[in-house]
Structures are given as structure tokens and as C-alpha cells.
Design a protein around this motif. Structure first.
Motif, short mmCIF file in Angstrom:
data_model
loop_
_atom_site.label_atom_id
_atom_site.label_comp_id
_atom_site.label_asym_id
_atom_site.label_seq_id
_atom_site.Cartn_x
_atom_site.Cartn_y
_atom_site.Cartn_z
N GLY B 135 41.77 41.93 44.13
CA GLY B 135 42.31 40.61 43.89
C GLY B 135 41.23 39.61 43.52
O GLY B 135 41.44 38.75 42.66
N TYR B 136 40.06 39.70 44.16
CA TYR B 136 39.05 38.67 43.96
C TYR B 136 38.24 38.92 42.70
O TYR B 136 38.01 38.00 41.91
CB TYR B 136 38.13 38.60 45.18
CG TYR B 136 37.16 37.46 45.10
CD1 TYR B 136 37.61 36.14 45.08
CD2 TYR B 136 35.79 37.69 45.01
CE1 TYR B 136 36.73 35.09 44.98
CE2 TYR B 136 34.91 36.64 44.92
CZ TYR B 136 35.37 35.34 44.91
OH TYR B 136 34.50 34.29 44.81
N GLY B 138 38.91 41.07 40.17
CA GLY B 138 39.68 41.30 38.95
C GLY B 138 38.98 42.33 38.08
O GLY B 138 38.23 43.18 38.56
N ASP B 142 39.96 45.69 39.59
CA ASP B 142 41.40 45.55 39.75
C ASP B 142 42.13 46.67 39.01
O ASP B 142 43.07 47.28 39.54
CB ASP B 142 41.83 44.19 39.21
CG ASP B 142 43.26 43.88 39.58
OD1 ASP B 142 43.75 44.49 40.55
OD2 ASP B 142 43.88 43.05 38.91
N ARG B 192 45.92 42.23 48.08
CA ARG B 192 45.59 41.84 46.72
C ARG B 192 46.39 40.61 46.30
O ARG B 192 45.84 39.64 45.79
CB ARG B 192 45.88 43.00 45.77
CG ARG B 192 45.62 42.69 44.33
CD ARG B 192 45.83 43.90 43.44
NE ARG B 192 45.79 43.52 42.04
CZ ARG B 192 46.84 43.07 41.36
NH1 ARG B 192 48.01 42.97 41.97
NH2 ARG B 192 46.74 42.72 40.11
N SER B 193 47.70 40.63 46.56
CA SER B 193 48.52 39.50 46.11
C SER B 193 48.14 38.22 46.85
O SER B 193 48.14 37.14 46.27
CB SER B 193 50.00 39.82 46.29
OG SER B 193 50.29 39.98 47.64
N LEU B 196 44.82 36.90 45.44
CA LEU B 196 45.04 36.28 44.13
C LEU B 196 45.40 34.81 44.28
O LEU B 196 44.98 33.97 43.50
CB LEU B 196 46.17 37.01 43.39
CG LEU B 196 45.78 38.31 42.67
CD1 LEU B 196 47.00 38.92 42.01
CD2 LEU B 196 44.70 38.03 41.65
N GLU B 200 42.31 30.86 43.94
CA GLU B 200 42.47 29.70 43.08
C GLU B 200 42.37 28.39 43.85
O GLU B 200 42.49 27.33 43.27
CB GLU B 200 43.82 29.76 42.36
CG GLU B 200 44.04 31.00 41.51
CD GLU B 200 42.96 31.17 40.46
OE1 GLU B 200 42.43 30.15 39.98
OE2 GLU B 200 42.62 32.33 40.14
#
Lengths: 311, 312
Positions: B135-136, B138, B142, B192-193, B196, B200
């Protein structure tokens, strides 16, 4: 559209290929000699060598893999050691039984779980809903082999309504189907409830309600319409998983399907049979998965296959 | 993950904060007690209580199995075969070899639980690390993790587990590893979700401007923010791990030493089900009680209203 199907087919075949290759490597990595289990513990060295020669087990692993790949593309994975018949034929003969059981189980699940989930989502946090909620938790907490034995004892031995094992009559289908469905109903109905509750809370539903849309319309056409894809996906994925053999239930009910076959193949280290089972079930599962994806546009007109949304 | 805010409360009665001081509000205490949010909180509370009781009811005797005055789980007494429950001090009765069933269930339970807990720890660790990294960072990390996840979802799971156990032998490490491998995707996908979303947030940018290394940001700042929810899933996985282990051992792919585990005990008793009902029924009920308890606990913890941090 055609591009999308081709791309998905390619991915699916790659998955199948990786699966059978993994199994090939695992089998060769494992301790134990299939020649010994084939020829028996009393076999002489010469006999063992003859068996290895016969099955090509004395060749280097890479050469064995090459032969295996050739077999893979001709669709002939060799003779099953224990059945003395082409492995693919042995598996293919068992497949209809597993298919029947899986179809019956998924139909029963859908018919019970969807209305049950909707019922729960329409009266959240009431006493009755809480009771059903706890029941579904119990349903997903029961080991299926135990449920199976309990049903078997109850409805085939003590009260002999249904046959205890095998698939001689359609009645034999009832108990295994119920055993599988109990767990699936618990899982799917909880999921339907979650999806529907989320949709009931969505602003579009409030707008529709304020315009005076009837409650049944709100439930089945609005909320259900938007829950259809995840629910359908879940049902389809479960179905695909069942095609890999409902191993435990098949063993309990002596169901002549693929699941009980794989247990036997593993016990006897019947390499061609293991490979054939994995290949056929993986192919079927990938095929079902593809069909599910292709059905999305029917359920939700917004979905355009191959576009970013489904990628 | 839905925060269902719509409640079936009557028109004009906001089912929210209870009024502290006398106010001209029309919302009475009775309204609040009936409101959806209150009922939801009560349901979560009951699930927690009942879940804890069920879990402890099974866990405590299992942990204390060595201390309890029970015959040895493998001690055979052929003169006391298939005694029904509550005879001669055998609370659960005896099996076809005269072994005390309760003792077998408790000692087997120790093995089952050990495997379950270890498997969940391993799968939790793998899942959180790989999921967070995917997730971090990418990019290719990922891609690789997501591909492996997808591939594993389409594999015939139980068949693969059986295969590995059949080939490598039913020892406790093999079974633990196999269950952990079966379970990590769920943790990884969830982590992971969540990562994500977290990455941000402004605090991540702030940390980056302060010059922290990316790995440091991930470990010190992001993971602590998602670990709580990830551990909740891990608790639910424990229930699954216990069920999976019992299924494996039912199929003969469970550990035999030092003690037979639950699935094996049930498959042993299967042949005697018509004459000795307890040999299958009671061990099964123990599994159900335990797994229901853990599931209720997990559900209750998830539904529990989030407390605000003190002083915040």
C-alpha cells in the motif's frame, strides 16, 4: 469486449499453468518415493527400479517437467497408478458428481441467504435481528464435518429419511447439500445484510423515499440492484471454490466426487491423478470466474468490460 | 466497513448525544433507549460479554489441562471402553479404547490452540508487513504482492493444504505454516487498503518534509494507525484457523503427537456414532463453543462504538 475476454482467458490460463507447476514442484520436493507406495514395502531394488523406469521417475527433474509440459498440452497426463486408467478420465468421471453437489448447494444458499440478509437489513438492531445474527455466527462456527456427521446420524440413522452415503438416489443429495449450505448461508446472508445496510443509508435512497417510492421497490429494485454485483461475485466465487472439491463433505458422505478422489490420490501418492485433479478443477474454477466477470454488465449497465472500472 | 448512520428512529428525534442539562428538547430518555445507536451499542456489549464467556469457558480448562485431576489423555483402559458421560468420574465419558474423552479433548485442544495462535501470529505478521509495504510503496512492490494475492485466491486452497501436509508430514510446524500461508491474504488486503488511505493524510507529508526516511514513516507513523483494525481481523482469523486445523486433522492430516487434535478425535468417534453419541457430539460442541465465542468477540469489538481519546 473480445480483447477483454482474450486478456482474461490468457490470465486464467497463466494461473492454471502456475498452479499445476507449483504442484509439480511440491511433489518433487517432498520426501517419500511413489515407487515404494506403488510396489509395496516388500519390493526388491530391481522391482523399484522397474517401477521408476515405467513411470519415468528415474529421469532428471527438468526432463520430467518437460515431459509433463508436453503431456499438459496434449491433455493426457498419463496413467493413474492406483486406478490403472488414464488419470484425466478418472477425474472427468468424478466431475459431474461434484458439479451436481456444488450447484445444488449454491442454489440453496442463494434462495435462503438473499431473503434472509434482506430481512435482517430491513430491521437492523432489533431483538429478532440480533437473534438471527447470532444464529449466522453459529452457522459459520460449526465445523462442516461435524455438522455432516450430526445430520447423518439424525436423518439417515436415527430417523432414516435419507440415504447415508453415496449418490444412488436424488435423496442422497439432500444431506450433503444442507451441510455445505449451512456455512455458506451464514456467510452470504451476513454479506447481503452489510451491503443492503450500506445502500439503505445512501443519499439516493433517501431521495427516492422522499419521492414516495414504495418500500418494496426501495428494497428490491434500488438497494438490491446496487448490492447485486458484490453478492453475485461472492456466490460465484464460493461456487468456483466448491468445484475444487468439497473435500470434507464428500469424505463424510462418501460422495463419489473430486474431493474424495483427491484425498485418496494423496494417500497413495498417485502423481498423475493429483496433477489431473488439480488441472481439471483449476480450469473449471477459472472458467467460472470468467463467466462471473462477463455477467457484470447484465447486472449493472454502468459496467463496461475492459474499461478502467473493472480492470 | 459501512458506517450505517440511518436509524429507524421516528421523525424528528435525533438519536444522538444524550442531553446533559435540562433542555427544551423533546427527546426523552426513553427515546434514547429505543434509538438505533443505543440498541447497536447494547448488541455489541452483549456480543462481547457472551463471546468472552464462551471463549474463556473453553480456553481456561484447556490451559489448565495439566493441573486438572484428569487421567492421561493417552492412557488406555480396555475395561472401561465407551462409558457414557458422567460415569466413574469421566465427565465426557470414554472412547473406544477407554481413554478419558474430556482429557483427550483438553489436551488435543492445547495442540489445536497452539497451532491456531501461532498460525494467526505468523499470518498476521506476514500480512501486515506485505500489505503495508504494498500500500505504501506502490509500484512494483504493489504489483507483485497483489498478483500473488490474486493467484492464491484462485488456488484450490484446502486441496493445496492437504497436498503440502500429505507430502511433508503432519508435524505441528508444517500445519502451522500451511494455515498461516492460507490466511495471510485476508490481512494483507485489509492492511493494504487502509494504508492506501493513510498515506494521503497530511501527517505523512509533514513527516516526509521533516526528512524522515520512508521506511521510518511507514513503521513509526502509518502502521500504528492501522494496527488496531488489522488485529481485529486477526482475531476473527483465529476462529478460522481452529476450524481449518480441525478439518485437516479430520481428514487424517493433523498432528498425531503428542496428542490427537479435535478433528481426529471426532473422526475416531465417527464409527461409533450410533452406539456412543458422545464421542462425536461433545468434542464438536467444544469446537463450536470456542469458535462462536471468538467470532462473537471479534464482532462485538468491531461494532463497539469508538471511544474518543481522553483529552482530545
Amino acid at each position: 469486449m473480445t480483447n477483454y475476454i482474450l486478456k482474461r482467458l490468457g490470465q486464467g490460463l497463466l494461473t492454471v499453468f502456475l498452479t499445476v507447476s507449483t504442484v509439480f514442484i511440491l511433489i518433487r520436493m517432498a520426501p517419500g518415493d511413489p515407487a515404494v507406495s506403488y510396489a509395496g514395502p516388500l519390493a526388491t531394488t530391481e522391482q523399484l527400479d522397474a517401477v521408476r523406469e515405467q513411470f519415468g521417475l528415474n529421469k532428471p527433474v527438468l526432463e520430467q517437467y518437460w515431459i509433463f509440459l508436453q503431456q499438459l498440452f496434449t491433455g493426457n497426463l498419463g496413467q493413474s497408478y492406483s486406478f490403472q486408467a488414464p488419470a484425466m478420465v478418472v477425474v472427468a468421471e468424478r466431475m459431474p458428481y461434484t458439479l451436481t453437489l456444488a450447484t445444488a448447494a449454491i442454489l440453496l444458499t442463494a434462495v435462503v441467504a438473499i431473503p434472509l440478509g434482506v430481512w435482517m437489513s430491513r430491521r437492523p438492531d432489533t431483538g429478532r435481528e440480533f437473534g438471527v445474527n447470532v444464529l449466522t455466527i453459529a452457522g459459520q462456527s460449526m465445523p462442516d464435518f461435524w455438522t455432516g456427521i450430526m445430520l447423518l446420524t439424525g436423518f439417515a440413522v436415527l430417523i432414516p429419511i435419507f440415504p447415508a452415503s453415496g449418490f444412488a438416489t436424488w435423496g442422497g443429495l439432500v444431506l450433503p447439500t444442507i451441510t455445505i449450505a449451512i456455512l455458506q448461508i451464514a456467510l452470504i446472508s451476513r454479506m447481503v445484510r452489510r451491503e443492503m445496510t450500506a445502500n439503505f443509508a445512501a443519499p439516493y435512497l433517501t431521495v427516492a423515499r422522499s419521492r414516495g417510492v414504495r418500500n418494496s421497490m426501495l428494497t428490491w429494485r434500488y438497494a438490491m440492484g446496487n448490492s447485486a454485483i458484490p453478492v453475485f461475485t461472492a456466490l460465484g466465487t464460493r461456487f468456483a471454490a466448491m468445484l475444487n472439491g468439497v473435500v470434507v463433505v464428500e469424505v463424510v458422505f462418501a460422495w463419489p466426487g473430486v474431493g474424495s478422489l483427491i484425498v485418496r490420490a494423496l494417500e497413495t501418492r498417485d502423481y498423475p491423478l493429483i496433477q489431473a485433479t488439480v488441472l481439471l478443477t483449476a480450469l473449471l474454477a477459472v472458467g467460472v470466474q470468467l463467466l462471473i466477470d462477463l455477467a457484470y454488465p447484465l447486472l449493472d449497465p454502468r459496467v463496461r468490460l475492459g474499461k478502467a472500472a473493472t480492470a | 466497513m459501512s458506517l450505517d448512520t440511518a436509524t429507524p428512529a421516528g421523525p424528528g428525534s435525533p438519536a444522538g448525544q444524550p442531553a446533559r442539562q435540562p433542555s427544551p428538547s423533546a427527546v426523552t430518555k426513553a427515546d434514547i433507549a429505543k434509538a438505533g445507536a443505543t440498541r447497536r451499542r447494547n448488541a455489541a456489549k452483549w456480543k462481547l460479554i457472551v463471546g468472552t464467556i464462551c471463549t474463556l469457558l473453553v480456553m481456561i480448562p484447556i490451559i489448565l489441562a495439566q493441573e486438572l485431576p484428569l487421567p492421561d489423555a493417552n492412557f488406555q483402559d480396555l475395561s472401561a471402553r465407551r462409558l457414557p458421560p458422567l460415569t466413574d468420574g469421566h465427565l465426557f465419558g470414554t472412547d473406544q479404547l477407554g481413554r478419558d474423552l474430556l482429557s483427550r479433548v483438553l489436551h488435543g485442544g492445547q495442540v489445536s490452540l497452539t497451532i491456531g495462535v501461532l498460525a494467526v501470529l505468523v499470518s498476521g505478521a506476514i500480512g501486515i508487513i506485505l500489505g503495508a509495504a504494498a500500500g505504501y510503496f506502490g509500484g512494483w512492490v504493489d504489483t507483485v504482492v497483489s498478483r500473488v494475492l490474486e493467484a492464491q485466491m484462485s488456488l484450490p486452497l484446502l486441496m493445496m493444504l492437504l497436498l503440502v501436509v500429505a507430502l511433508f508430514g503432519p508435524s505441528i510446524p508444517v500445519i502451522t505454516f500451511v494455515i498461516a500461508i492460507a490466511q495471510w491474504p485476508e490481512v494483507a488486503r485489509l492492511t493494504r487498503s487502509m494504508v492506501l488511505v493513510e498515506r494521503e493524510k497530511p501527517y505523512v507529508s509533514a513527516a516526509r518534509i521533516l526528512g524522515l526516511h520512508r521506511v521510518q514513516i511507514l513503521i513509526q507513523h502509518i502502521i500504528p494507525n492501522v494496527i488496531k483494525q488489522a488485529t481485529l481481523v486477526v482475531l476473527l482469523l483465529l476462529a478460522q484457523a481452529v476450524l481449518l486445523e480441525s478439518a485437516l486433522s479430520f481428514l487424517g492430516a493433523g498432528p498425531q503427537r503428542p496428542f490427537a487434535t479435535w478433528g481426529r478425535i471426532i473422526s475416531d468417534g465417527q464409527d461409533y456414532i450410533t452406539t456412543s453419541w458422545w464421542m462425536v457430539t461433545l468434542p464438536g460442541l467444544v469446537i463450536v463453543l470456542m469458535v462462536v465465542g471468538v467470532n462473537l468477540l471479534g464482532d462485538g469489538l468491531r461494532d463497539r462504538p469508538r471511544r474518543k481519546k481522553k483529552g482530545a
